[in-house]
Design an enzyme around this catalytic site. Structure first.
Site, PDB file in Angstrom:
ATOM      1  N   CYS A   4      -2.072  -2.430   7.812  1.00  0.00           N
ATOM      2  CA  CYS A   4      -2.009  -3.368   6.691  1.00  0.00           C
ATOM      3  C   CYS A   4      -0.714  -4.173   6.655  1.00  0.00           C
ATOM      4  O   CYS A   4      -0.720  -5.340   6.265  1.00  0.00           O
ATOM      5  CB  CYS A   4      -2.263  -2.631   5.376  1.00  0.00           C
ATOM      6  SG  CYS A   4      -3.983  -2.044   5.290  1.00  0.00           S
TER       7      CYS A   4
ATOM      8  N   ASP B 127       0.788  -1.251   0.000  1.00  0.00           N
ATOM      9  CA  ASP B 127       0.000   0.000   0.000  1.00  0.00           C
ATOM     10  C   ASP B 127       0.816   1.295   0.000  1.00  0.00           C
ATOM     11  O   ASP B 127       0.471   2.253   0.709  1.00  0.00           O
ATOM     12  CB  ASP B 127      -0.951   0.022   1.212  1.00  0.00           C
ATOM     13  CG  ASP B 127      -1.968  -1.111   1.192  1.00  0.00           C
ATOM     14  OD1 ASP B 127      -1.831  -2.034   0.373  1.00  0.00           O
ATOM     15  OD2 ASP B 127      -2.899  -1.083   2.025  1.00  0.00           O
TER      16      ASP B 127
ATOM     17  N   LYS C  20      -6.920  -5.112  -2.976  1.00  0.00           N
ATOM     18  CA  LYS C  20      -7.690  -5.588  -1.821  1.00  0.00           C
ATOM     19  C   LYS C  20      -8.676  -4.516  -1.389  1.00  0.00           C
ATOM     20  O   LYS C  20      -8.529  -3.353  -1.772  1.00  0.00           O
ATOM     21  CB  LYS C  20      -6.752  -5.954  -0.672  1.00  0.00           C
ATOM     22  CG  LYS C  20      -5.938  -4.782  -0.156  1.00  0.00           C
ATOM     23  CD  LYS C  20      -4.857  -5.254   0.786  1.00  0.00           C
ATOM     24  CE  LYS C  20      -4.024  -4.117   1.344  1.00  0.00           C
ATOM     25  NZ  LYS C  20      -4.748  -3.147   2.161  1.00  0.00           N
TER      26      LYS C  20
END
Ligand code: ZN
Length: 179
Positions: A140, A15, A101
């Site tokens: 995450c 990310d 995701k």
């Protein structure tokens, strides 16, 4: 911590998107500082022909995690917007594989393994060792590392390539302790 990477290794970048960097919708303090570190690891992975994966939060505009829908976060990483783009300074090569995701409206996925085919892709590629860096350390990255361990991979956290968002002070250290 640095070593040569080879074919049994994968670099998993979590990310590193505009919205999680300074100036973005949900910025991780100093989030862009992971980029030069990760660029060195990308170079090492390319040198050793190790696989490179980059996960992205890739939300629909009315995602359940957004405050407008009663979720905990400001709207961020809406699919196909500038905020969702991988940061331009991250030197992601063409052969890097993306893992999206959080794509379903009603479900959130902090982990790059949660409701994705990442573990199958890693196994099919013969990967045993997964090197993880990215954002945010206490969400995450944490969830991704724990899932990777659960899935049976030998997992290495590249600590200097992560930064916490620290909604609660100390969350970064607590995440490091868990990992
Ligand atoms: Zn998200």
């Amino acid at each position: 911590m640095f070593r040569e990477l080879g074919r049994g290794d994968a670099l998993l970048i979590v990310d590193v998107q505009n919205d999680f960097c300074p100036g973005g919708a949900l910025p991780v303090p100093g989030g862009d500082r992971v980029i030069p570190v990760l660029n060195r690891w990308i170079a090492a992975a390319r040198e050793g022909k190790a696989r490179i994966y980059a996960s992205r939060d890739w939300h629909p505009p009315d995602h359940a995690s957004f405050q407008a829908q009663g979720g905990p976060w400001p709207a961020h990483c809406v699919r196909d917007t500038a905020g969702a783009r991988v940061h331009a300074q991250l030197e992601l090569p063409d052969e890097a594989e993306l893992v999206d995701k959080g794509i379903q409206r009603d479900r959130d996925n902090y982990s790059a393994f949660d409701e994705t085919d990442l573990s199958e892709r890693l196994r099919a590629a013969g990967v045993q060792h997964v090197w993880v860096g990215g954002l945010a350390q206490d969400y995450c990255v944490l969830a991704t590392v724990l899932d990777a361990i659960q899935a049976g991979f030998d997992v290495h956290l590249i600590t200097e390539a992560t930064r916490p968002v620290e909604v609660h002070p100390g969350d970064g250290q607590r995440a490091l302790d868990k990992m």
